[in-house]
Design an enzyme around this catalytic site. Structure first.
Site, PDB file in Angstrom:
ATOM      1  N   ARG A 132      -3.380  -0.734   5.327  1.00 30.41           N
ATOM      2  CA  ARG A 132      -3.940  -1.804   4.485  1.00 30.41           C
ATOM      3  C   ARG A 132      -3.011  -2.990   4.277  1.00 30.41           C
ATOM      4  O   ARG A 132      -3.444  -4.139   4.435  1.00 30.41           O
ATOM      5  CB  ARG A 132      -4.353  -1.213   3.128  1.00 30.41           C
ATOM      6  CG  ARG A 132      -5.495  -0.229   3.230  1.00 30.41           C
ATOM      7  CD  ARG A 132      -5.636   0.593   1.976  1.00 30.41           C
ATOM      8  NE  ARG A 132      -4.490   1.495   1.788  1.00 30.41           N
ATOM      9  CZ  ARG A 132      -4.280   2.259   0.727  1.00 30.41           C
ATOM     10  NH1 ARG A 132      -5.137   2.219  -0.275  1.00 30.41           N
ATOM     11  NH2 ARG A 132      -3.233   3.052   0.662  1.00 30.41           N
ATOM     12  N   CYS A 152       0.868  -1.186   0.000  1.00 29.01           N
ATOM     13  CA  CYS A 152       0.000   0.000   0.000  1.00 29.01           C
ATOM     14  C   CYS A 152       0.901   1.231   0.000  1.00 29.01           C
ATOM     15  O   CYS A 152       2.067   1.143  -0.401  1.00 29.01           O
ATOM     16  CB  CYS A 152      -0.965  -0.025   1.187  1.00 29.01           C
ATOM     17  SG  CYS A 152      -0.179  -0.014   2.812  1.00 29.01           S
ATOM     18  N   ASP A 176      -8.240   3.792   0.990  1.00 25.55           N
ATOM     19  CA  ASP A 176      -7.307   4.275   2.016  1.00 25.55           C
ATOM     20  C   ASP A 176      -8.120   4.782   3.212  1.00 25.55           C
ATOM     21  O   ASP A 176      -8.876   5.749   3.076  1.00 25.55           O
ATOM     22  CB  ASP A 176      -6.476   5.404   1.388  1.00 25.55           C
ATOM     23  CG  ASP A 176      -5.440   5.971   2.339  1.00 25.55           C
ATOM     24  OD1 ASP A 176      -5.485   5.639   3.534  1.00 25.55           O
ATOM     25  OD2 ASP A 176      -4.591   6.750   1.875  1.00 25.55           O
TER      26      ASP A 176
HETATM   27  P1  4NP Z   1      -1.805   2.751   4.150  1.00 36.19           P
HETATM   28  O1  4NP Z   1      -2.494   4.057   4.757  1.00 36.19           O
HETATM   29  O2  4NP Z   1      -1.254   3.154   2.794  1.00 36.19           O
HETATM   30  O3  4NP Z   1      -2.955   1.802   4.023  1.00 36.19           O
HETATM   31  O4  4NP Z   1      -0.743   2.314   5.133  1.00 36.19           O
HETATM   32  C1  4NP Z   1      -1.870   5.300   4.843  1.00 36.19           C
HETATM   33  C2  4NP Z   1      -0.945   5.546   5.833  1.00 36.19           C
HETATM   34  C3  4NP Z   1      -0.363   6.797   5.935  1.00 36.19           C
HETATM   35  C4  4NP Z   1      -0.707   7.790   5.037  1.00 36.19           C
HETATM   36  C5  4NP Z   1      -1.616   7.532   4.035  1.00 36.19           C
HETATM   37  C6  4NP Z   1      -2.201   6.282   3.939  1.00 36.19           C
HETATM   38  N1  4NP Z   1      -0.114   9.075   5.156  1.00 36.19           N
HETATM   39  O5  4NP Z   1      -0.481   9.955   4.366  1.00 36.19           O
HETATM   40  O6  4NP Z   1       0.743   9.280   6.051  1.00 36.19           O
END
Ligand code: 4NP
Length: 160
Positions: free
Chosen positions: A17, A11, A128
């Site tokens: 995710r 991800c 997300d």
């Molecule tokens: P992930 O979620 O991609 O599912 O781990 C996110 C975690 C952090 C951020 C965005 C999505 N961020 O912008 O810091």
């Protein structure tokens, strides 16, 4: 003995995710006594959260299903193309970011969208949940339970 089949879930941040997908996949693999045949890892396309544990809101949602999220965030690296048999992108942006690291398309066949393995959800992407409320995190777990079960079935049937 044949080598274990190696999965990498990817991800953006590797704190919501993809660690959920990794730990849910391990859950289904254990349920089916396939722990020595299928290995899972996860990574993020971005570097923001390197070394961080899974997001506590994501872990709370997983714990409702009896699954604890373990692991530390790391960034996707080019050597992962060789290391893993199948690379599962959570959304289309992750998919494009992964493919951009393989300009010659040598490993294109190894990269797939996670939701292509869903059997009961119509979604094309794992949304997300980072900037939303708890219902978003619960939905990610539901979606990934479905996708991981479908993925395991596809691996066992040698469809991937
Ligand atoms: P992930 O979620 O991609 O599912 O781990 C996110 C975690 C952090 C951020 C965005 C999505 N961020 O912008 O810091």
């Amino acid at each position: 003995m044949t080598q274990p089949y190696k999965l990498l879930f990817v991800c953006l941040g590797n704190i919501c995710r993809s660690p959920s997908a990794e730990n849910i996949m391990n859950y289904w693999v254990e349920q089916n006594h396939l722990g020595d045949r299928i290995l899972s890892d996860s990574a993020g396309t971005a570097s923001y959260h390197i070394g961080s544990p899974p997001d506590r809101r994501m872990n709370a949602a997983a714990m409702k299903r009896g699954i604890q999220l373990v692991g530390r965030a790391r960034q996707f690296q080019r050597s992962d193309f060789e290391e893993f048999d199948l690379i599962l992108a959570m959304d289309k942006s992750n998919y494009e970011d992964i493919l951009s690291l393989d300009p010659q398309g040598k490993y294109h066949h190894k990269v797939k969208l996670m939701c292509s393995f869903c059997r009961t959800h119509p979604d094309q992407e794992v949304p997300d949940p980072y900037y939303g409320g708890s219902e978003g995190f619960n939905y990610v777990i539901d979606l990934l339970m479905d996708a991981c079960e479908g993925l395991l079935d596809a691996i066992v049937k040698e469809e991937v």
